[in-house]
Scaffold this motif. Structure first.
Motif, short mmCIF file in Angstrom:
data_model
loop_
_atom_site.label_atom_id
_atom_site.label_comp_id
_atom_site.label_asym_id
_atom_site.label_seq_id
_atom_site.Cartn_x
_atom_site.Cartn_y
_atom_site.Cartn_z
N TYR A 28 23.39 88.80 30.39
CA TYR A 28 22.32 89.44 31.16
C TYR A 28 21.50 88.38 31.87
N GLN A 29 20.88 88.78 32.97
CA GLN A 29 20.01 87.92 33.77
C GLN A 29 18.64 88.57 33.88
N GLY A 30 17.64 87.77 34.18
CA GLY A 30 16.30 88.33 34.30
C GLY A 30 15.30 87.28 34.74
N GLY A 73 14.88 91.08 30.84
CA GLY A 73 16.24 91.14 31.35
C GLY A 73 16.44 92.34 32.26
N LEU A 74 17.25 92.17 33.28
CA LEU A 74 17.60 93.30 34.14
C LEU A 74 18.48 94.28 33.37
N GLU A 91 18.63 97.23 27.94
CA GLU A 91 17.56 96.36 28.45
C GLU A 91 17.09 95.46 27.32
#
Length: 218
Positions: free
Chosen positions: A65-67, A88-89, A103
């Motif tokens: 995950y990215q954020g 996190g996105l 999420e």
């Protein structure tokens, strides 16, 4: 003869007075070196703000995950305290019979100490701990599958990290940090059918994470 002695003494005394006056004038005319102002000591505690992006391999999806991350901290000569909030996105995880939206939110405290300082560069090692919350929403894709309603699942996160910072100006810098997050209480994603609970995403207990942030030093 007495008068001659008196005149000799007066002449010697006059010469001494004239020499003293000339020496005093030369000393008065000599340039005086100015004292340099005392150097200003750098502050012992430096407040800092940070904002940037993160990516983590969590074992739920192939890309993790990215954020985003924001935070603030205080830096002493040998120790730095940082509070970080990571968001996190949402990630959609799909299986033939169900789809889950996952999420992740984290809030924690990290400490580190410098290993090497060289000009604008700072390399440090440390560790941190905090609360990691998973938000999960599941949707069945076929009949006969039961899924739980939306839930928020708290867990505990801790682990070591190392960071490298380049302070390219008095007020700004950029920093990259690499952490290994150990998660306790992570959720196992799955569904219930006629055969019982069927897991399809378990996640990793140890997850590498990379943060890249811009830093402000007010």
């Amino acid at each position: 003869m007495a008068s001659g002695t008196v005149r000799l003494r007066l002449g010697v005394l006059g010469g001494l007075l004239a020499g003293s006056t000339s020496l005093a004038a030369k000393v008065a005319d000599a340039p005086v070196a100015e004292l340099a102002p005392p150097a200003q000591a750098s502050p012992s505690v430096q407040w800092q703000l940070l904002a940037g992006a993160l990516t983590s391999l969590d074992g739920y999806g192939s890309l993790g995950y990215q954020g985003g991350v924001i935070g603030s901290g205080w830096e002493l000569p040998r120790l730095r305290f940082r509070f970080q909030f990571m968001v996190g996105l949402p990630v959609r995880l799909e299986e033939a019979r169900t789809e889950v939206k996952l999420e992740q939110f984290a809030l924690g405290l990290w400490l580190d100490t410098p290993v090497l300082r060289s000009g604008e560069w700072r390399w440090a090692v440390g560790a941190g701990a905090g609360l990691l919350v998973f938000g999960r929403t599941a949707v069945p894709l076929v009949s006969g599958v039961d899924v739980a309603g939306p839930r928020y699942i708290p867990s505990f996160m801790t682990g070591p990290d190392t960071s490298l910072r380049w302070r390219f100006s008095r007020y700004f810098g950029v920093e990259g940090s690499l952490a290994m997050d150990v998660v306790f209480g992570r959720p196992i994603l799955g569904f219930v059918d006629a055969q019982g609970f069927q897991p399809f995403r378990e996640g990793w207990a140890v997850r590498p994470r990379l943060n890249v942030t811009m830093m402000l030093f007010p």
